[in-house]
Design an enzyme around this catalytic site. Structure first.
Site, PDB file in Angstrom:
ATOM      1  N   HIS A   1       0.932   4.942   1.198  1.00  0.00           N
ATOM      2  CA  HIS A   1      -0.293   4.682   0.668  1.00  0.00           C
ATOM      3  C   HIS A   1      -1.361   5.800   0.757  1.00  0.00           C
ATOM      4  O   HIS A   1      -2.212   5.713   1.589  1.00  0.00           O
ATOM      5  CB  HIS A   1      -1.074   3.445   1.416  1.00  0.00           C
ATOM      6  CG  HIS A   1      -1.964   2.528   0.827  1.00  0.00           C
ATOM      7  ND1 HIS A   1      -2.341   1.335   1.228  1.00  0.00           N
ATOM      8  CD2 HIS A   1      -3.276   3.277   0.050  1.00  0.00           C
ATOM      9  CE1 HIS A   1      -3.240   0.919   0.203  1.00  0.00           C
ATOM     10  NE2 HIS A   1      -3.965   2.114  -0.314  1.00  0.00           N
TER      11      HIS A   1
ATOM     12  N   ARG B   1      -0.955  -2.487  -5.616  1.00  0.00           N
ATOM     13  CA  ARG B   1      -0.695  -3.450  -4.247  1.00  0.00           C
ATOM     14  C   ARG B   1       0.601  -3.753  -3.940  1.00  0.00           C
ATOM     15  O   ARG B   1       1.172  -4.199  -5.089  1.00  0.00           O
ATOM     16  CB  ARG B   1      -1.792  -4.761  -4.095  1.00  0.00           C
ATOM     17  CG  ARG B   1      -3.060  -4.421  -3.817  1.00  0.00           C
ATOM     18  CD  ARG B   1      -3.452  -3.694  -2.435  1.00  0.00           C
ATOM     19  NE  ARG B   1      -4.441  -3.160  -1.874  1.00  0.00           N
ATOM     20  CZ  ARG B   1      -5.086  -2.112  -1.942  1.00  0.00           C
ATOM     21  NH1 ARG B   1      -4.232  -0.815  -2.501  1.00  0.00           N
ATOM     22  NH2 ARG B   1      -6.440  -1.811  -1.720  1.00  0.00           N
TER      23      ARG B   1
HETATM   24  P1  NDP Z   1     -10.437  -2.101 -11.560  1.00  0.00           P
HETATM   25  O1  NDP Z   1     -11.161  -3.388 -11.300  1.00  0.00           O
HETATM   26  O2  NDP Z   1     -11.296  -1.211 -12.312  1.00  0.00           O
HETATM   27  O3  NDP Z   1      -9.159  -2.537 -12.763  1.00  0.00           O
HETATM   28  C1  NDP Z   1      -8.276  -3.671 -12.512  1.00  0.00           C
HETATM   29  C2  NDP Z   1      -7.622  -3.476 -13.814  1.00  0.00           C
HETATM   30  O4  NDP Z   1      -6.578  -4.645 -13.409  1.00  0.00           O
HETATM   31  C3  NDP Z   1      -8.321  -4.247 -15.007  1.00  0.00           C
HETATM   32  O5  NDP Z   1      -7.891  -3.852 -16.067  1.00  0.00           O
HETATM   33  C4  NDP Z   1      -8.065  -5.655 -14.825  1.00  0.00           C
HETATM   34  O6  NDP Z   1      -8.139  -6.391 -16.288  1.00  0.00           O
HETATM   35  C5  NDP Z   1      -6.521  -5.684 -14.461  1.00  0.00           C
HETATM   36  N1  NDP Z   1      -6.203  -7.025 -13.856  1.00  0.00           N
HETATM   37  C6  NDP Z   1      -6.638  -7.682 -13.068  1.00  0.00           C
HETATM   38  N2  NDP Z   1      -5.773  -8.843 -12.926  1.00  0.00           N
HETATM   39  C7  NDP Z   1      -5.054  -8.945 -13.902  1.00  0.00           C
HETATM   40  C8  NDP Z   1      -4.003  -9.663 -14.264  1.00  0.00           C
HETATM   41  N3  NDP Z   1      -3.927 -11.119 -13.678  1.00  0.00           N
HETATM   42  N4  NDP Z   1      -3.556  -9.520 -15.425  1.00  0.00           N
HETATM   43  C9  NDP Z   1      -3.508  -8.513 -15.973  1.00  0.00           C
HETATM   44  N5  NDP Z   1      -4.308  -7.708 -15.558  1.00  0.00           N
HETATM   45  C10 NDP Z   1      -5.143  -7.797 -14.509  1.00  0.00           C
HETATM   46  O7  NDP Z   1      -9.771  -1.505 -10.354  1.00  0.00           O
HETATM   47  P2  NDP Z   1      -9.215  -0.130 -10.359  1.00  0.00           P
HETATM   48  O8  NDP Z   1      -8.683   0.554 -11.445  1.00  0.00           O
HETATM   49  O9  NDP Z   1     -10.425   0.787  -9.450  1.00  0.00           O
HETATM   50  O10 NDP Z   1      -8.177  -0.113  -9.058  1.00  0.00           O
HETATM   51  C11 NDP Z   1      -7.053  -1.075  -9.344  1.00  0.00           C
HETATM   52  C12 NDP Z   1      -6.335  -1.219  -7.864  1.00  0.00           C
HETATM   53  O11 NDP Z   1      -5.589  -0.123  -7.613  1.00  0.00           O
HETATM   54  C13 NDP Z   1      -7.115  -1.576  -6.598  1.00  0.00           C
HETATM   55  O12 NDP Z   1      -7.561  -3.034  -6.708  1.00  0.00           O
HETATM   56  C14 NDP Z   1      -6.359  -1.483  -5.703  1.00  0.00           C
HETATM   57  O13 NDP Z   1      -5.570  -2.268  -5.203  1.00  0.00           O
HETATM   58  C15 NDP Z   1      -5.469  -0.026  -5.990  1.00  0.00           C
HETATM   59  N6  NDP Z   1      -5.841   1.246  -5.532  1.00  0.00           N
HETATM   60  C16 NDP Z   1      -4.794   1.756  -4.646  1.00  0.00           C
HETATM   61  C17 NDP Z   1      -5.095   2.791  -4.185  1.00  0.00           C
HETATM   62  C18 NDP Z   1      -3.762   3.540  -3.519  1.00  0.00           C
HETATM   63  O14 NDP Z   1      -4.323   4.741  -2.778  1.00  0.00           O
HETATM   64  N7  NDP Z   1      -2.560   3.261  -3.623  1.00  0.00           N
HETATM   65  C19 NDP Z   1      -6.409   3.638  -4.018  1.00  0.00           C
HETATM   66  C20 NDP Z   1      -7.186   2.880  -4.990  1.00  0.00           C
HETATM   67  C21 NDP Z   1      -6.809   1.823  -5.360  1.00  0.00           C
HETATM   68  P3  NDP Z   1      -9.688  -6.643 -16.812  1.00  0.00           P
HETATM   69  O15 NDP Z   1      -9.912  -5.181 -17.411  1.00  0.00           O
HETATM   70  O16 NDP Z   1      -9.395  -7.427 -18.029  1.00  0.00           O
HETATM   71  O17 NDP Z   1     -10.663  -6.941 -15.859  1.00  0.00           O
HETATM   72  C1  OXD Z   2      -7.170   1.205  -1.825  1.00  0.00           C
HETATM   73  C2  OXD Z   2      -7.811   2.394  -1.582  1.00  0.00           C
HETATM   74  O1  OXD Z   2      -7.798   0.477  -2.271  1.00  0.00           O
HETATM   75  O2  OXD Z   2      -7.031   3.422  -0.757  1.00  0.00           O
HETATM   76  O3  OXD Z   2      -5.832   1.199  -1.590  1.00  0.00           O
HETATM   77  O4  OXD Z   2      -8.841   3.011  -2.179  1.00  0.00           O
END
Ligand code: NDP
Ligand code: OXD
Length: 313
Positions: free
Chosen positions: A276, A228
């Site tokens: 994005h 993000r």
């Molecule tokens: P998940 O919820 O599966 O994973 C999130 C990860 O981030 C976990 O490992 C979590 O730790 C870690 N995390 C969260 N907060 C913290 C913190 N404060 N410190 C350290 N680590 C942290 O999400 P996804 O992998 O499915 O997706 C991740 C992000 O990717 C989405 O939330 C979205 O913002 C972004 N995204 C972007 C897209 C794009 O097109 N650009 C498309 C899809 C998603 P823990 O394992 O310990 O819970």
């Molecule tokens: C996001 C997506 O979360 O596109 O950014 O899935």
């Protein structure tokens, strides 16, 4: 039982069509259509109008059509209902493609060669092995773990950083506030796949940038962000790219989207931008996913991939 689709900023037609194909027996409506609000049990949403979901009294579950859920968690009027997020191989595979593409783009000095070609100049540079590069992935969730496996297969040294302790084969795992400094100190290419939460907002700032390794083959760090935009302090990255403390960057997400024309990011050297699109939500694949989850729920199984409102992801 009616399914409502509310996708602000996306064309709804493909979603309606894909949902009707995946579930021909269900009514699928858009917010502007005429329908009985009491009939709606499920809402499939991307950036819905804040407050809108609370107008559906019989709603049972909200499905985010993106993996990220900050578009929902920031709505103070979000009903207290289960929020399901996307965990699907189609979306995960797309993100891994973006990560691999952009790691390789910097690793293989592609920005240099693109500029050299535009100038009609034959300028080979020294190329080091993937095994000499230490990639560090922030976020070892669904997306981070898959990207890590693909980078390992290419021979990169891979570490990951998460909130809680993790074990991932072949990946050097760090976690929590205490794990951040050693994770950064061994990282030449930082890849953020973090969700946006109160803890991750503005996390990648000047201090984090300056804590990255400087002794890698690139002569300084490279930063990739597809998590993000608001996790990164954009002004700090611009400054570091301009003065050479950071050697390259790829950004798919931004604090303000679409990226405003006046943003200095457009004109920053060694920066590759995408709008994005790293992991687009594909209507056909994701409609199948959501309809499958609804069918399982109606058969009495618990909903999976629920958002923890307290954690914010
Ligand atoms: P998940 O919820 O599966 O994973 C999130 C990860 O981030 C976990 O490992 C979590 O730790 C870690 N995390 C969260 N907060 C913290 C913190 N404060 N410190 C350290 N680590 C942290 O999400 P996804 O992998 O499915 O997706 C991740 C992000 O990717 C989405 O939330 C979205 O913002 C972004 N995204 C972007 C897209 C794009 O097109 N650009 C498309 C899809 C998603 P823990 O394992 O310990 O819970
Ligand atoms: C996001 C997506 O979360 O596109 O950014 O899935």
């Amino acid at each position: 039982m009616t399914i409502l689709v509310a996708v602000r900023g996306w064309k709804p037609d493909h979603w309606i069509h894909a949902l009707r194909e995946a579930a021909p027996d269900r009514a699928v409506v858009l917010p502007g259509d005429e329908f009985d609000p009491d009939s709606v049990r499920y809402a499939l949403v991307w950036k819905p109008e804040p407050g809108y979901l609370k107008t559906l009294p019989k709603l049972e579950a909200i499905f985010s059509l993106g993996a990220g859920v900050d578009h929902l968690t920031t709505d103070p009027d979000l009903p207290d209902l289960p929020v399901v997020r996307i965990v699907d191989p189609d979306l995960t595979g797309r993100m891994t493609e973006w990560v691999v593409l952009n790691v390789l783009l910097h690793h293989r000095r592609h920005l240099h060669y693109a500029a050299a070609q535009a100038a009609g100049s034959w300028k080979p540079l020294r190329q080091w092995a993937a095994g000499a590069v230490r990639v560090g992935i922030m976020g070892l969730g669904e997306l981070g773990r898959d990207a890590a496996q693909a980078l390992l297969a290419l021979g990169f040294q891979v570490a990951g950083w998460s909130r809680t302790e993790k074990r991932v084969d072949g990946v050097d795992c760090f976690h929590g506030k205490d794990g951040l400094a050693p994770f950064l100190a061994r990282t030449d290419m930082l890849v953020s796949l973090l969700p946006l939460t109160a803890e991750t907002e503005s996390l990648i700032d000047r201090a984090v940038i300056d804590a990255l390794a400087k002794d890698g083959p690139l002569g300084g760090p490279v930063i990739l962000n597809a998590g993000r935009g608001r996790s990164l302090v954009e002004a700090d990255l611009v400054e570091a790219l301009r003065d050479g403390r950071v050697k390259g960057a790829s950004l798919d997400v931004f604090a303000t989207e679409p990226l405003p024309p006046e943003s200095p990011l457009w004109q920053t050297p060694n920066l590759f931008l995408t709008p994005h699109v790293a992991a687009e939500s594909d209507p056909v694949a994701l409609s199948r996913y959501v309809i499958g989850e609804i069918a399982a729920y109606e058969a009495g199984r618990p909903l999976r991939h629920l958002v923890d409102r307290h954690k914010g992801y």
